[in-house]
Design a protein around this motif. Sequence first.
Motif, PDB file in Angstrom:
ATOM      1  N   TRP A  96       0.811  -1.202   0.000  1.00 20.51           N
ATOM      2  CA  TRP A  96       0.000   0.000   0.000  1.00 20.51           C
ATOM      3  C   TRP A  96       0.846   1.254   0.000  1.00 20.51           C
ATOM      4  O   TRP A  96       1.880   1.346   0.627  1.00 20.51           O
ATOM      5  N   THR A  97       0.373   2.172  -0.770  1.00 23.95           N
ATOM      6  CA  THR A  97       1.190   3.312  -1.153  1.00 23.95           C
ATOM      7  C   THR A  97       0.622   4.618  -0.620  1.00 23.95           C
ATOM      8  O   THR A  97       1.066   5.681  -0.980  1.00 23.95           O
ATOM      9  N   GLY A  98      -0.390   4.508   0.218  1.00 21.67           N
ATOM     10  CA  GLY A  98      -1.053   5.730   0.676  1.00 21.67           C
ATOM     11  C   GLY A  98      -2.148   6.102  -0.308  1.00 21.67           C
ATOM     12  O   GLY A  98      -2.068   5.792  -1.479  1.00 21.67           O
ATOM     13  N   ARG A  99      -3.182   6.701   0.209  1.00 21.69           N
ATOM     14  CA  ARG A  99      -4.313   7.023  -0.652  1.00 21.69           C
ATOM     15  C   ARG A  99      -3.913   8.079  -1.678  1.00 21.69           C
ATOM     16  O   ARG A  99      -3.331   9.095  -1.342  1.00 21.69           O
ATOM     17  N   ILE A 100      -4.216   7.780  -2.904  1.00 22.11           N
ATOM     18  CA  ILE A 100      -3.921   8.750  -3.958  1.00 22.11           C
ATOM     19  C   ILE A 100      -5.219   9.491  -4.245  1.00 22.11           C
ATOM     20  O   ILE A 100      -6.215   8.886  -4.621  1.00 22.11           O
TER      21      ILE A 100
ATOM     22  N   ASP B  79      -9.731   3.402  -2.039  1.00 27.42           N
ATOM     23  CA  ASP B  79      -8.992   2.635  -1.040  1.00 27.42           C
ATOM     24  C   ASP B  79      -7.628   3.294  -0.857  1.00 27.42           C
ATOM     25  O   ASP B  79      -7.464   4.463  -1.197  1.00 27.42           O
ATOM     26  N   LYS B  80      -6.684   2.556  -0.326  1.00 26.94           N
ATOM     27  CA  LYS B  80      -5.356   3.130  -0.123  1.00 26.94           C
ATOM     28  C   LYS B  80      -4.382   2.722  -1.217  1.00 26.94           C
ATOM     29  O   LYS B  80      -3.191   2.532  -0.979  1.00 26.94           O
ATOM     30  N   PHE B  82      -4.273  -0.156  -3.066  1.00 28.96           N
ATOM     31  CA  PHE B  82      -3.927  -1.559  -3.290  1.00 28.96           C
ATOM     32  C   PHE B  82      -5.134  -2.447  -3.022  1.00 28.96           C
ATOM     33  O   PHE B  82      -6.136  -2.019  -2.452  1.00 28.96           O
TER      34      PHE B  82
END
Lengths: 102, 560
Positions: A96-100, B79-80, B82
């Motif tokens: 997970w990359t943080g919410r874009i 979502d975040k 992923f």
Amino acid sequence: MTVQVVTANRLRDGVIVWLTADLGWSEEFTESRPLRDEAEAKAALEAAGVAVKARLVVGPYLAEVDETPEGLKPNSARERIRASRLPTITPDQGSWTGRIEG
Amino acid sequence: MYRYDEFDATFVAERVKQFRGQVERRLAGELGEDEFRPLRLQNGLYLQLHAYMLRIAVPYGVLSSKQLRKLAFIARRYDKGFGHFTTRQNIQFNWPELVDVPDILDHLASVEMHAIQTSGNCIRNVTADHFAGVAPDEIEDPRVWAEIIRQWSTLHPEFAFLPRKFKIAVTGASHDRAAVKFHDIGLKMVKNEAGEIGFEVIVGGGMGRTPAIGPTIRGFLPKQHLLSYLEAVLRVYNLLGRRDNLYKARIKILVAATGTQEFARLVEEEWARIKDGALTLPAEEVARIERYFQPPAYEKLPAISTELETAKRGDATFARWLKANTHAHKVDGYSIVTISLKPEGGAPGDASADQMDLIADLADEYSFKELRVTHHQNLVLPNVRKQDLYALWQRLAAVRLANPNVGFLTDIIACPGLDYCNLANARSIPIAQRLSRRFNDFQRLEEIGELRLNISGCINACGHHHAGNIGILGVDKQGEEFYQITLGGSSKDDSSIGKIIGPAFAIDQVADAVENIVNVYLEKRTGQDERFLETFRRVGIDPFKEKVYGNSQARRPAAE
């Protein structure tokens, strides 16, 4: 009696929240209202019940905590993870990359 | 691939509209949580530890590039960034907000996807061999039959409130890649003496609190009777399955309590009543559905690609990936490619939105726009020309998706565990991360050979620990996480349930314990061609136990 706090999930987004001293809800565990006896716990759960009816939170429950000189600390693996508000997997380890925003 | 017909499109659209109304009524206070909870669960929406979780069905694990791109969009927008591919060939989003879910369902419906029957005590998403339609060992393509089951079981009014959830898996191959013996119903396509193709029907397998390997209740079921026979099994279960005790409500408990023979008799009795009725499958309808699964326009290619052979000789890293992550295809000149979602230090089954987009592009370019989700939590490009494998590998390697570990110890199955799940006792992902780092030596992995390691964060066994050659189960000891290890499980043709090695371990001891177990195997095996499972079955659990518990205080078990 051990110290307890009341925690729940917020209805709209599911975010974990804790009942605060002024009977509001905070996303910060450290702002939890410590409940030191059964009467306090009962009153806090009643307040939480009102918040359930007001569609603010779902599933409130009492969680045991440790009271230390540095403040309240969660005392189980589950509550430590909840209090951190995130999985223990850090972004560089998981996908997970943080919410874009978009 | 199957396309929605008018009926599918209508009911999905209706359900989204209904759910939008239900969310509005919940937020307006017209529905309480007790009323709303079953409604949201029927639409795949759970409330987990940190947030809501939406589980989306990927019917029998078949996904188009267009659908994967839509999942990437949802991951980014709602979502975040992923998603998590699961052991039931589904995908879960871990962070949606309740207010956004109706919109997400609308987006899913636009690509013929939904979250219906991914929760609740109904017939869940049907799973199948992830190499269906392309495997050389296939008797017949199971997707046709999985699709027929999907249509029959979707919104089936009689089976909407079963005693407990119900999972069906289908394989059409001689080697079981769908774990059919661990499902409520497992269907294995077989040929009878007359050369006709039908189904072996296995009932009452499962994982969870009471793991069971399903017994066969019918050796050969003619294909046209599939639905009437399934209906008979479900009806017997629906009537006789226990509803008084959650832990005894699955069909495996009923089959064990009734006895296989008697259970089979009850099914046959019911079947005799309904056989040759409305559920008999008309040949023309089967043929219609078969047409959706016609092979893509394969080129006529030589079995051996000179481009591939040259690339293999010139690049050892590529050769390693080729050996582990590609599989024989039924058509000359093509390969099946498994994209490992198990990078070193990663969360098994997670894919970022960017990775999903890239994989969708690769499916467009190299695999007729089609993908599969495996119950091992990997993705598959089922139709890649051998001459394209080197270029494909380079594209994957550039984004950390070329880990050559498929089938090896670090190809770990892991449930979300206590990092996400409300039911979990312990975390699963950090154990997988530690093991993937400890064993991140591909030469060593190759030396160890085929070894399935599965991790579940609680006894519900979403991480299939019972079926792991090495299984790890998270347990709770007074609020803290411990891990029990089992050895000898398998979900293949030689299905077995793992045996507990001994007392549980603290989180910091698990990797050492696994290392010791692997070392015992390496010492005891007769040669590199004796798999872990075979060695374990030959030497038994004692040598492993002695090594893991007997060598030092530091390795002493941490809890009973």
